[in-house]
Design a protein around this motif. Structure first.
Motif, mmCIF file in Angstrom:
data_model
loop_
_atom_site.group_PDB
_atom_site.id
_atom_site.type_symbol
_atom_site.label_atom_id
_atom_site.label_comp_id
_atom_site.label_asym_id
_atom_site.label_seq_id
_atom_site.Cartn_x
_atom_site.Cartn_y
_atom_site.Cartn_z
ATOM 1 N N LEU A 87 0.831 -1.205 0.000
ATOM 2 C CA LEU A 87 0.000 0.000 0.000
ATOM 3 C C LEU A 87 0.871 1.262 0.000
ATOM 4 C CD1 LEU A 87 -2.805 1.330 0.146
ATOM 5 C CD2 LEU A 87 -2.623 1.179 2.643
ATOM 6 N N ILE A 88 1.889 1.284 0.846
ATOM 7 C CA ILE A 88 2.812 2.422 0.876
ATOM 8 C C ILE A 88 3.476 2.588 -0.490
ATOM 9 C CG2 ILE A 88 5.004 3.254 1.822
ATOM 10 C CD1 ILE A 88 4.160 1.937 4.497
ATOM 11 N N GLN A 89 3.912 1.489 -1.064
ATOM 12 C CA GLN A 89 4.574 1.514 -2.366
ATOM 13 C C GLN A 89 3.638 2.053 -3.443
ATOM 14 O OE1 GLN A 89 6.431 -2.220 -3.245
ATOM 15 N NE2 GLN A 89 6.796 -1.702 -5.380
ATOM 16 N N LEU A 90 2.399 1.595 -3.444
ATOM 17 C CA LEU A 90 1.416 2.034 -4.425
ATOM 18 C C LEU A 90 1.104 3.526 -4.265
ATOM 19 C CD1 LEU A 90 -0.527 1.104 -6.683
ATOM 20 C CD2 LEU A 90 -2.203 0.679 -4.910
ATOM 21 N N LEU A 91 0.857 3.967 -3.034
ATOM 22 C CA LEU A 91 0.552 5.380 -2.789
ATOM 23 C C LEU A 91 1.733 6.283 -3.139
ATOM 24 C CD1 LEU A 91 -1.418 5.114 0.571
ATOM 25 C CD2 LEU A 91 -2.341 5.594 -1.709
ATOM 26 N N LEU A 92 2.920 5.871 -2.765
ATOM 27 C CA LEU A 92 4.114 6.654 -3.063
ATOM 28 C C LEU A 92 4.323 6.755 -4.577
ATOM 29 C CD1 LEU A 92 6.238 8.065 -1.337
ATOM 30 C CD2 LEU A 92 7.581 5.974 -1.393
ATOM 31 N N PRO A 117 10.029 14.011 -15.574
ATOM 32 C CA PRO A 117 10.054 12.625 -16.062
ATOM 33 C C PRO A 117 10.739 11.658 -15.094
ATOM 34 C CG PRO A 117 10.675 14.127 -17.815
ATOM 35 C CD PRO A 117 10.612 14.932 -16.562
ATOM 36 N N LEU A 118 11.733 12.153 -14.342
ATOM 37 C CA LEU A 118 12.366 11.298 -13.330
ATOM 38 C C LEU A 118 11.382 10.926 -12.227
ATOM 39 C CD1 LEU A 118 15.895 12.926 -12.919
ATOM 40 C CD2 LEU A 118 15.299 10.810 -14.117
ATOM 41 N N GLU A 119 10.546 11.889 -11.821
ATOM 42 C CA GLU A 119 9.524 11.603 -10.815
ATOM 43 C C GLU A 119 8.531 10.566 -11.337
ATOM 44 O OE1 GLU A 119 8.620 15.421 -8.149
ATOM 45 O OE2 GLU A 119 8.377 15.798 -10.288
ATOM 46 N N VAL A 120 8.111 10.737 -12.565
ATOM 47 C CA VAL A 120 7.163 9.784 -13.163
ATOM 48 C C VAL A 120 7.799 8.401 -13.248
ATOM 49 C CG1 VAL A 120 5.890 9.191 -15.264
ATOM 50 C CG2 VAL A 120 5.865 11.550 -14.423
ATOM 51 N N LEU A 121 9.036 8.331 -13.693
ATOM 52 C CA LEU A 121 9.729 7.045 -13.818
ATOM 53 C C LEU A 121 9.856 6.351 -12.466
ATOM 54 C CD1 LEU A 121 11.252 4.975 -15.530
ATOM 55 C CD2 LEU A 121 13.323 6.342 -15.167
ATOM 56 N N ALA A 122 10.232 7.105 -11.438
ATOM 57 C CA ALA A 122 10.349 6.519 -10.096
ATOM 58 C C ALA A 122 8.987 5.985 -9.633
ATOM 59 C CB ALA A 122 10.884 7.556 -9.106
ATOM 60 N N GLY A 123 7.926 6.754 -9.866
ATOM 61 C CA GLY A 123 6.584 6.308 -9.492
ATOM 62 C C GLY A 123 6.153 5.070 -10.257
ATOM 63 N N VAL A 124 6.453 5.038 -11.541
ATOM 64 C CA VAL A 124 6.097 3.879 -12.374
ATOM 65 C C VAL A 124 6.837 2.631 -11.895
ATOM 66 C CG1 VAL A 124 6.355 2.909 -14.701
ATOM 67 C CG2 VAL A 124 5.374 5.186 -14.408
ATOM 68 N N LEU A 125 8.113 2.778 -11.562
ATOM 69 C CA LEU A 125 8.868 1.630 -11.056
ATOM 70 C C LEU A 125 8.235 1.075 -9.791
ATOM 71 C CD1 LEU A 125 12.586 2.693 -11.576
ATOM 72 C CD2 LEU A 125 11.355 0.857 -12.738
ATOM 73 N N LEU A 126 7.772 1.953 -8.922
ATOM 74 C CA LEU A 126 7.128 1.473 -7.692
ATOM 75 C C LEU A 126 5.812 0.773 -7.983
ATOM 76 C CD1 LEU A 126 7.815 4.437 -5.241
ATOM 77 C CD2 LEU A 126 8.804 2.140 -5.176
ATOM 78 N N ILE A 127 5.007 1.355 -8.837
ATOM 79 C CA ILE A 127 3.688 0.770 -9.107
ATOM 80 C C ILE A 127 3.795 -0.533 -9.898
ATOM 81 C CG2 ILE A 127 1.556 1.120 -10.426
ATOM 82 C CD1 ILE A 127 1.518 3.964 -9.330
ATOM 83 N N LEU A 128 4.687 -0.585 -10.864
ATOM 84 C CA LEU A 128 4.820 -1.800 -11.676
ATOM 85 C C LEU A 128 5.267 -3.001 -10.862
ATOM 86 C CD1 LEU A 128 6.426 -0.718 -15.071
ATOM 87 C CD2 LEU A 128 4.108 -1.529 -14.648
ATOM 88 N N THR A 129 5.965 -2.768 -9.772
ATOM 89 C CA THR A 129 6.511 -3.893 -9.011
ATOM 90 C C THR A 129 5.721 -4.194 -7.743
ATOM 91 O OG1 THR A 129 8.072 -2.380 -7.928
ATOM 92 C CG2 THR A 129 8.843 -3.541 -9.899
ATOM 93 N N VAL A 149 10.326 9.460 4.523
ATOM 94 C CA VAL A 149 10.221 8.370 5.510
ATOM 95 C C VAL A 149 9.582 7.132 4.874
ATOM 96 C CG1 VAL A 149 9.074 7.657 7.658
ATOM 97 C CG2 VAL A 149 10.253 9.865 7.535
ATOM 98 N N ALA A 150 8.538 7.341 4.078
ATOM 99 C CA ALA A 150 7.887 6.209 3.404
ATOM 100 C C ALA A 150 8.854 5.510 2.453
ATOM 101 C CB ALA A 150 6.641 6.682 2.656
ATOM 102 N N ALA A 151 9.598 6.288 1.677
ATOM 103 C CA ALA A 151 10.558 5.699 0.734
ATOM 104 C C ALA A 151 11.682 4.981 1.478
ATOM 105 C CB ALA A 151 11.122 6.777 -0.186
ATOM 106 N N ALA A 152 12.168 5.584 2.566
ATOM 107 C CA ALA A 152 13.226 4.947 3.360
ATOM 108 C C ALA A 152 12.718 3.643 3.980
ATOM 109 C CB ALA A 152 13.709 5.908 4.450
ATOM 110 N N THR A 153 11.457 3.634 4.396
ATOM 111 C CA THR A 153 10.852 2.418 4.944
ATOM 112 C C THR A 153 10.826 1.320 3.893
ATOM 113 O OG1 THR A 153 9.496 3.708 6.454
ATOM 114 C CG2 THR A 153 8.763 1.460 6.008
ATOM 115 N N LEU A 154 10.456 1.671 2.664
ATOM 116 C CA LEU A 154 10.447 0.679 1.584
ATOM 117 C C LEU A 154 11.853 0.180 1.286
ATOM 118 C CD1 LEU A 154 7.900 2.167 -0.979
ATOM 119 C CD2 LEU A 154 7.581 0.210 0.541
ATOM 120 N N CYS A 155 12.812 1.097 1.237
ATOM 121 C CA CYS A 155 14.202 0.689 0.972
ATOM 122 C C CYS A 155 14.703 -0.243 2.071
ATOM 123 C CB CYS A 155 15.111 1.913 0.899
ATOM 124 S SG CYS A 155 14.997 2.820 -0.635
#
Length: 176
Positions: free
Chosen positions: A18-23, A65-77, A163-169
């Motif tokens: 859920l965190i990954q999807l929202l982020l 585009p970097l923001e979009v790419l980072a978001g897409v990587l999170l959602i795709l996985t 914090v959310a991204a660090a939690t995922l990492c």
């Protein structure tokens, strides 16, 4: 009656998904909103008074585009351990294979790490403007009138994203 154990909930895979999807969704939305009006975003970057004018337009074109790419990587996985993506070589040869779970995890890590780095940069930029007494509108989700309150709000939001991204990492690295 089901007992909800807070420790199990916080450690659950579904919470991290859920965190990954929202982020991912937040970063895609923010990036797309900036792509749609690069001049307004360039003006917003200039208002921070951190960069020389020669870099501002380039950053306004590269960052969204970097923001979009980072978001897409999170959602795709988010949903699976295997991700149906073919490399150009595989497509040309007709070999239709799936990325392994290892590659999918690497993409998750890349997306989370990218969001963490971007959020860190955003936090530092906002903190810098606050310390210098500059009122800005970060233009993260559309533009508006700059104010100190909006800048504090943006800093708080970016700290939560960091914090959310660090939690995922951290979770991705400790689970592998």
């Amino acid at each position: 009656l089901v007992k909800l154990n807070p420790v199990n909930f916080v450690n659950s895979v579904n919470l991290f998904r859920l965190i990954q999807l929202l982020l991912g969704a937040v970063f895609i939305y923010a990036g797309v909103s900036k792509i749609s009006d690069p001049l307004a975003f360039a003006d917003s970057i200039a208002s921070f008074k951190l960069l020389p004018m020669i870099l501002i337009n380039s950053l306004a074109l590269i960052l969204p585009p970097l923001e979009v790419l980072a978001g897409v990587l999170l959602i795709l996985t988010v949903s699976s351990k295997r991700l149906a993506v073919n490399s150009p070589c595989e497509m040309a040869s007709g070999n239709r294979s799936l990325l392994t779970a290892h590659r999918s995890l690497a993409l998750q890590r890349l997306g989370a790490f990218s969001v963490m780095i971007l959020s860190s940069i955003f936090c530092l930029a906002l903190l810098s403007t606050l310390l210098r007494g500059i009122q800005v509108d970060c233009d993260c989700f559309g533009s508006g009138k700059p104010s100190i309150l909006k800048t504090w709000f943006a800093l708080g939001r970016d700290i939560l994203l960091l914090v959310a991204a660090a939690t995922l990492c951290r979770r991705e690295y400790t689970d592998s």
